[in-house]
Design an enzyme around this catalytic site. Structure first.
Site, PDB file in Angstrom:
ATOM      1  N   GLY A 159      -4.203   6.420  -5.749  1.00  0.00           N
ATOM      2  CA  GLY A 159      -3.089   5.340  -5.934  1.00  0.00           C
ATOM      3  C   GLY A 159      -1.783   5.696  -5.220  1.00  0.00           C
ATOM      4  O   GLY A 159      -0.858   5.023  -5.614  1.00  0.00           O
ATOM      5  N   THR A 160      -1.942   6.396  -4.412  1.00  0.00           N
ATOM      6  CA  THR A 160      -0.504   6.801  -3.763  1.00  0.00           C
ATOM      7  C   THR A 160      -0.004   5.672  -2.816  1.00  0.00           C
ATOM      8  O   THR A 160       1.100   5.499  -2.958  1.00  0.00           O
ATOM      9  CB  THR A 160      -0.944   8.211  -2.725  1.00  0.00           C
ATOM     10  OG1 THR A 160      -1.266   9.051  -3.524  1.00  0.00           O
ATOM     11  CG2 THR A 160       0.577   8.457  -1.828  1.00  0.00           C
ATOM     12  N   GLY A 161      -0.806   5.000  -2.254  1.00  0.00           N
ATOM     13  CA  GLY A 161      -0.493   3.887  -1.354  1.00  0.00           C
ATOM     14  C   GLY A 161      -0.016   2.741  -2.282  1.00  0.00           C
ATOM     15  O   GLY A 161       1.017   2.075  -1.802  1.00  0.00           O
ATOM     16  N   CYS A 162      -0.592   2.548  -3.266  1.00  0.00           N
ATOM     17  CA  CYS A 162      -0.224   1.499  -4.314  1.00  0.00           C
ATOM     18  C   CYS A 162       1.020   1.893  -4.788  1.00  0.00           C
ATOM     19  O   CYS A 162       2.094   0.808  -4.857  1.00  0.00           O
ATOM     20  CB  CYS A 162      -1.222   1.323  -5.464  1.00  0.00           C
ATOM     21  SG  CYS A 162      -3.007   1.208  -4.986  1.00  0.00           S
ATOM     22  N   LYS A 185       2.256   5.668   7.055  1.00  0.00           N
ATOM     23  CA  LYS A 185       2.252   6.720   6.349  1.00  0.00           C
ATOM     24  C   LYS A 185       1.653   7.871   6.918  1.00  0.00           C
ATOM     25  O   LYS A 185       0.593   7.668   7.437  1.00  0.00           O
ATOM     26  CB  LYS A 185       1.723   6.341   5.140  1.00  0.00           C
ATOM     27  CG  LYS A 185       2.472   5.263   4.079  1.00  0.00           C
ATOM     28  CD  LYS A 185       1.503   4.840   3.196  1.00  0.00           C
ATOM     29  CE  LYS A 185       0.544   4.239   3.423  1.00  0.00           C
ATOM     30  NZ  LYS A 185      -0.223   3.303   2.164  1.00  0.00           N
ATOM     31  N   THR A 219      -3.862  12.349  -6.194  1.00  0.00           N
ATOM     32  CA  THR A 219      -3.492  11.465  -5.003  1.00  0.00           C
ATOM     33  C   THR A 219      -3.929  10.226  -5.049  1.00  0.00           C
ATOM     34  O   THR A 219      -3.849   9.020  -4.319  1.00  0.00           O
ATOM     35  CB  THR A 219      -3.607  12.040  -3.665  1.00  0.00           C
ATOM     36  OG1 THR A 219      -5.095  12.390  -3.505  1.00  0.00           O
ATOM     37  CG2 THR A 219      -2.933  13.425  -3.581  1.00  0.00           C
TER      38      THR A 219
END
Length: 323
Positions: free
Chosen positions: A256-259, A192, A254
């Site tokens: 919790g973006t990866g989750c 990412k 932003t």
């Protein structure tokens, strides 16, 4: 009343193995909202309970590894075998080792072997270490070789790869992803690029120099978005490299973006799998990334820190279109 055809069609099933976020922005809360947004059935295995909000994490209560496995066994024992499993916060070395043992015991050529998506949750966006060294070692040696897709951010990819050089260019991202893939034995890696916005000129130069890069671009809706820097997410797998290019969304929402992205990827795979497809297509990756970007752009201001995404933004768009 539902028709017989509707009843007969199986709902795609995504399991999330992750921690709970009391603030609702990340962890299993973000995962379940994302899975539901894609029309999939969501189930959960909790690895940790956290006391947190938009300002940070105040406390963590880790779930014993044997109880984590008991939760997992209950799901598989009831013929609730998921199409895909998304891994988030795994908290401890015993949990990671126990999960690796369980997953390695599953048959590799039947429905008992779901598609595995791992969000490493090692280093936060702000740079804080979230996983102890012993757990990182177990992740690298035991779990990652079983995983179909890993989705590290740049600091996590650097840690997994043992990378000791600067990451400044698109080619650096590609090399970093290949190193994670080779060193950890994971089949596919999506690095990412949110930590490293790049100029449009740099991206154009990188693409011109490497004709083997497949490029998927999402330019957004506004003309002003076509002037600023872009975010490049790099997908590295055995058959090549794909770049997913999108506008840099300026937002403090932003958390919790990866989750969200990893749950969206697992959901897109589950949808494709239910329709008979095998593997994760570039189109599914694009859909997951665009859903996440849209959830950031449509977020409401909540809290005094980094707020949550708007996981229901697609539903709102459909409702408005129907009126």
């Amino acid at each position: 009343m539902a028709s017989s055809a509707q009843v007969a069609r199986r709902q795609p099933h995504v399991l999330t193995i992750a921690g709970s976020d009391s603030g609702g922005g990340a962890g299993i809360q973000a995962d379940i909202k994302t899975i539901a947004a894609f029309g999939c059935y969501g189930s959960t295995v909790l690895t940790a309970l956290t006391a947190q909000n938009t300002l940070g994490v105040q406390a963590v209560h880790e779930v014993p590894a044997d109880f984590v496995i008991q939760q997992l066994e209950s799901i598989f024992a009831d013929d609730l075998v998921p199409d895909a499993i998304k891994f988030g916060m795994l908290a401890t070395e015993p949990i990671i080792s126990s999960l690796s043992t369980f997953l390695a015991s599953l048959p590799s050529t039947s429905r008992a072997r779901p598609y595995l998506v791992l969000d490493p949750v090692m280093i936060s966006t702000s740079g804080h270490t979230l996983l102890p060294a012993s757990a990182v070692a177990a992740l690298r040696a035991g779990l990652l070789p079983l995983v179909d897709l890993a989705t590290p951010n740049i600091p996590e990819a650097v840690a997994l790869a043992g990378w000791d050089a600067p990451v400044r260019t698109v080619d650096d991202l590609v090399a970093l992803g290949n190193t994670v893939r080779d060193r950890c034995g994971v089949r596919t890696v999506l690095v990412k690029g949110g930590h490293m916005p790049v100029s449009r000129q740099h991206l154009a130069d990188a693409i011109a120099a490497r004709s083997d890069y497949v490029v998927h671009a999402n330019e957004g809706n506004g003309d002003d978005e076509k002037q600023g820097d872009v975010i490049v997410d790099v997908l590295v797998r055995e058959d090549g490299v794909a770049l997913f290019v999108g506008p840099k969304v300026e937002s403090t929402s932003t958390h919790g973006t990866g989750c969200t992205l990893s749950a969206a990827l697992a959901s897109c795979y589950a949808l494709d799998h239910a329709d008979g497809a095998t593997g994760l297509s570039d189109e599914s990756v694009r859909r997951a990334i665009e859903y996440t970007q849209g959830a950031i752009a449509a977020a409401f201001p909540l809290g005094r820190g980094h707020g949550p995404l708007n996981h229901g933004h697609m539903t709102v768009m459909r409702d408005r279109a129907a009126r």
